[in-house]
Design a protein around this motif. Structure first.
Motif, mmCIF file in Angstrom:
data_model
loop_
_atom_site.group_PDB
_atom_site.id
_atom_site.type_symbol
_atom_site.label_atom_id
_atom_site.label_comp_id
_atom_site.label_asym_id
_atom_site.label_seq_id
_atom_site.Cartn_x
_atom_site.Cartn_y
_atom_site.Cartn_z
ATOM 1 N N UNK A 31 -11.331 -10.665 -21.760
ATOM 2 C CA UNK A 31 -12.044 -10.571 -23.033
ATOM 3 C C UNK A 31 -13.218 -11.542 -23.109
ATOM 4 N N UNK A 32 -13.008 -12.743 -22.582
ATOM 5 C CA UNK A 32 -14.085 -13.726 -22.507
ATOM 6 C C UNK A 32 -14.691 -13.623 -21.119
ATOM 7 N N UNK A 33 -15.911 -13.088 -21.028
ATOM 8 C CA UNK A 33 -16.429 -12.935 -19.676
ATOM 9 C C UNK A 33 -17.747 -12.225 -19.562
ATOM 10 N N UNK A 34 -17.966 -11.627 -18.386
ATOM 11 C CA UNK A 34 -19.297 -11.253 -17.914
ATOM 12 C C UNK A 34 -19.958 -10.113 -18.680
ATOM 13 N N UNK A 35 -19.232 -9.328 -19.448
ATOM 14 C CA UNK A 35 -19.862 -8.240 -20.186
ATOM 15 C C UNK A 35 -20.640 -8.763 -21.398
ATOM 16 N N UNK A 299 -5.468 1.850 -21.695
ATOM 17 C CA UNK A 299 -6.610 2.730 -21.386
ATOM 18 C C UNK A 299 -7.326 2.267 -20.112
ATOM 19 N N UNK A 300 -7.739 3.235 -19.291
ATOM 20 C CA UNK A 300 -8.568 2.962 -18.115
ATOM 21 C C UNK A 300 -9.831 2.233 -18.590
ATOM 22 N N UNK A 301 -10.121 1.041 -18.065
ATOM 23 C CA UNK A 301 -11.310 0.312 -18.516
ATOM 24 C C UNK A 301 -12.607 1.099 -18.366
ATOM 25 N N UNK A 302 -12.646 2.042 -17.432
ATOM 26 C CA UNK A 302 -13.872 2.811 -17.213
ATOM 27 C C UNK A 302 -14.153 3.811 -18.328
ATOM 28 N N UNK A 303 -13.165 4.074 -19.183
ATOM 29 C CA UNK A 303 -13.424 4.919 -20.359
ATOM 30 C C UNK A 303 -14.519 4.292 -21.223
ATOM 31 N N UNK A 304 -14.628 2.973 -21.172
ATOM 32 C CA UNK A 304 -15.631 2.290 -21.994
ATOM 33 C C UNK A 304 -17.060 2.613 -21.579
ATOM 34 N N UNK A 305 -17.227 3.267 -20.435
ATOM 35 C CA UNK A 305 -18.553 3.719 -20.008
ATOM 36 C C UNK A 305 -18.830 5.162 -20.430
ATOM 37 N N UNK A 341 -11.578 -5.762 -18.564
ATOM 38 C CA UNK A 341 -12.866 -5.149 -18.864
ATOM 39 C C UNK A 341 -13.852 -5.512 -17.761
ATOM 40 N N UNK A 342 -14.721 -4.586 -17.407
ATOM 41 C CA UNK A 342 -15.648 -4.796 -16.291
ATOM 42 C C UNK A 342 -17.030 -5.221 -16.806
#
Length: 363
Positions: A31-35, A299-305, A341-342
């Motif tokens: 949650x705290x990070x590169x995005x 949820x698959x983190x890639x859904x966020x794309x 999260x990526x």
């Protein structure tokens, strides 16, 4: 003893204890990070492990998503890294950009290079200080999660020298040197116990153990090499907290890819919550654990794309899945992604994810 501000949102603590909640609490791994652009701005001025070792910087980064998503997120997780434990054992770890060990463990004889005894207050006290500062900085808005990597996952990094697609070196140890491997895994687990206990004493209100590479093991090898250490951690943390008169906190286990072990983990591993990756349907997980633990995910983190329509559809489907199945003792569930999260996610799309969780779990 530090006096922390009173907690104003205990939703995740109640869910983790298996209590029925008015809605599902939500947070995301990494949650705290590169995005986050605010993270990247700070990171541009400091080396990764410098941030981990500098309490006021780690605190600032931990608080960034809480400020950005105030009122939408129900937990914070301390900014650190699972590889601080190999560092505490005396190994050098670089981040460029992924983790790298210049001098990995090649044979069991190399274990002699590790510290015989790890004083976690001395070696990892910076994490404890960051946790205390963060608890104060949160002002009771949400609880703070502490964490560590699981022994098998740390073992794999320490031997492979970084990430791996095949885990050939680490698995060679398991198959060629099984007893030496078990001894090293247990040694890592002991450091994990002391590290997690120290985090609770510093102010962590939940704990999560990340077995990121659990799915790289066959069911048999998971039961032989990883499961015993995971139980050793949960038992050891609870025992030491009791011995030191420190209140118990809920414990979460995220064994990515080990969905085959959910039943056994729920029955005997000693955790309050099991995290799920996206490769199992929530209703199946519910039926498998039979209400013995709360669940987290998935949820698959890639859904966020995929855009807002795709995010909302996935959230709705996930929420419906967690509402089904064998409720047993607890139907408690913590909403999350099925992994971290990526970096390329738009922060506004994560906000939409949080808003959709609120919409579909409040119904």
């Amino acid at each position: 003893m530090v006096e922390f501000p009173p907690l104003r949102n205990d939703l995740i603590l109640r869910a983790a204890r298996g209590e029925k909640t008015e809605r599902a609490p939500v947070w995301v791994m990494r949650q705290a990070g590169r995005y986050l652009p605010e993270f990247r701005e700070l990171r541009s001025k400091h080396e990764f492990f410098e941030i981990c070792r500098t309490p006021h910087l780690a605190t600032e980064i931990t608080l960034q998503p809480i400020r950005r998503y105030s009122g939408l997120v129900d937990a914070s997780i301390i900014f650190s890294d699972i590889l601080v434990i190999p560092q505490a054992l005396g190994m050098e770890v670089l981040m460029n950009p992924g983790p790298s060990f210049p001098d990995p463990l090649n044979t069991p004889e190399d274990v002699s290079k590790l510290r015989q005894h790890v004083d976690v207050d001395k070696e990892l006290g910076y994490v404890f200080e960051a946790i205390t500062q963060t608890r104060i900085g949160l002002k009771g808005e949400v609880p703070l999660i502490g964490f560590c990597g699981a022994p098998w996952t740390l073992f794999a990094y320490m031997i492979e020298g970084g990430g791996s697609k095949t885990f050939t070196k680490a698995k060679t140890w398991l198959f060629k040197y099984p007893e030496e491997s078990k001894a090293l895994l247990l040694r890592i687990a002991d450091v994990c116990v002391d590290f997690l206990v120290g985090q609770v004493k510093a102010g962590a209100q939940l704990l999560q153990v990340f077995d990121s590479w659990a799915g790289e093991l066959s069911p048999h090898d998971f039961s032989q090499f990883s499961f015993p250490t995971l139980k050793h951690i949960s038992d050891g943390v609870r025992r030491k907290l009791e011995q030191q008169n420190v209140p118990q906190v809920p414990m979460i286990l995220f064994a990515k890819g080990a969905n085959y072990a959910l039943g056994e983990l729920a029955e005997t591993a000693g955790y309050d919550v099991l995290g799920l990756d996206w490769c199992i349907e929530p209703v199946i997980a519910r039926d498998t654990v039979k209400g013995k633990v709360a669940l987290q995910g998935n949820i698959d983190p890639n859904v966020l794309y995929g855009g807002r329509e795709a995010i909302e559809k996935a959230v709705k489907r996930m929420c419906e899945g967690f509402k089904q199945g064998n409720k047993g003792r607890t139907g408690a569930w913590i909403a999350n992604l099925g992994h971290g999260i990526t970096p390329g996610v738009d922060p506004e799309d994560l906000k939409w994810f949080f808003e959709c969780i609120r919409k579909y779990t409040s119904q």
